[in-house]
Enzyme design. Sequence first.
Site, mmCIF file in Angstrom:
data_model
loop_
_atom_site.group_PDB
_atom_site.id
_atom_site.type_symbol
_atom_site.label_atom_id
_atom_site.label_comp_id
_atom_site.label_asym_id
_atom_site.label_seq_id
_atom_site.Cartn_x
_atom_site.Cartn_y
_atom_site.Cartn_z
ATOM 1 N N ARG A 182 0.946 -0.978 0.056
ATOM 2 C CA ARG A 182 -0.099 0.021 0.138
ATOM 3 C C ARG A 182 0.708 0.970 -0.080
ATOM 4 N NH1 ARG A 182 -3.215 -2.967 -1.313
ATOM 5 N NH2 ARG A 182 -5.514 -3.261 -0.605
ATOM 6 N N GLU A 209 -3.740 7.536 -4.737
ATOM 7 C CA GLU A 209 -4.156 6.697 -5.926
ATOM 8 C C GLU A 209 -5.084 7.361 -6.664
ATOM 9 O OE1 GLU A 209 -3.999 2.563 -5.407
ATOM 10 O OE2 GLU A 209 -1.809 2.603 -4.678
ATOM 11 N N HIS A 266 -1.175 0.310 -9.643
ATOM 12 C CA HIS A 266 -1.981 -0.651 -8.847
ATOM 13 C C HIS A 266 -2.437 -1.655 -9.685
ATOM 14 C CE1 HIS A 266 -3.751 -1.250 -4.613
ATOM 15 N NE2 HIS A 266 -3.361 -2.487 -5.096
HETATM 16 C C1 GLV Z 1 -5.045 -5.200 -3.996
HETATM 17 O O1 GLV Z 1 -4.268 -4.337 -3.667
HETATM 18 C C2 GLV Z 1 -5.746 -6.006 -2.927
HETATM 19 O O2 GLV Z 1 -5.592 -5.577 -1.692
HETATM 20 O O3 GLV Z 1 -6.353 -6.904 -3.251
#
Ligand code: GLV
Length: 325
Positions: free
Chosen positions: A238, A267, A286
Amino acid sequence: MPKVFVTRKVPQKGLDMLLNQEGLEVEIWPEPLPPSRETLAQKARGIDALYCLLTEKIDDALLDAAGPRLKVVSQMAVGVDNIDIAACTRRGIPVGNTPGALTEATADLTLALMLAAARQLLPAAAGVRAGKWGTWDPLGYLGPELFGSTVGIVGLGRIGLAVARRLQGFNARLLYNNPSPGPYAKEVDAQFVDLDTLLAESDFISLHCPLTPETRYLINADSLRKMKSSAILINTARGDVVDQAALAEALQQGVIAAAGLDVTSPEPILLDDPLLTLPNALVLPHIGSASITARQKMATMAAENLLAGLGKKPLPHCVNPEVYN
Ligand code: GLV
């Protein structure tokens, strides 16, 4: 008739599991961008189940707006730092997630980032397109080998382990740091070390911890200074695990060599973020779980959790099992 709100179009297999249920009213947010906070609150009013993504903030205000019929929050992700779990538990609402579904996809992407950042794949490919490939260059685009390197894994859980397994094929020396020694280390011959040792000894540092109050800004100006100047930092966890401004400065000043980031804060990353101007920062939008297999599995697991919650059955993957006490 029970109502479900799904906050985005997700892989059809998952949607079909909901749409094929008799007597279920399913509304799917049709836009490519998430609903605004106000719209989400409006759409959630009176629903029985919420199918959400990590882009939605699920907090007291949203749960209040949804009202007392809400029986389950099912997130199509493994990380749930966007959800106030305690607030859900207080209301007796189980929260589902999708552990396991994206482990291999995220580990694949982690290796891709390690190799791409080390070997300067982006500047090299951009150079080709810009007509800068003058000749075979004995000094061009040099970088360290992942093979035989020391890799520090921060968070040896499911994904960290999948990364470590891959790295065994690279003959890497594996260090890891967890709150306490974990069960996975033996299989991959990883050595438990304190964070400072991991930072000081690793050629690659890869973050696989959840975002919690303890891990927020775990990587900051101080910890960056403890790394080798040749170190490469990889973040597929994260964004807020890293102090992004401190990282940009460290990359600029050569405190560390490079970074590969699949996650940022916020993000999407702001277009004027200095990271986007640095040749040694590789930033992706991401996409850790963006394999076809993983996204389908995530979508169906989230549907399974949601349907279980609607039927007042224990969720197959529940983040707050204490809700059943
Ligand atoms: C993606 O970042 C998730 O947590 O599934």
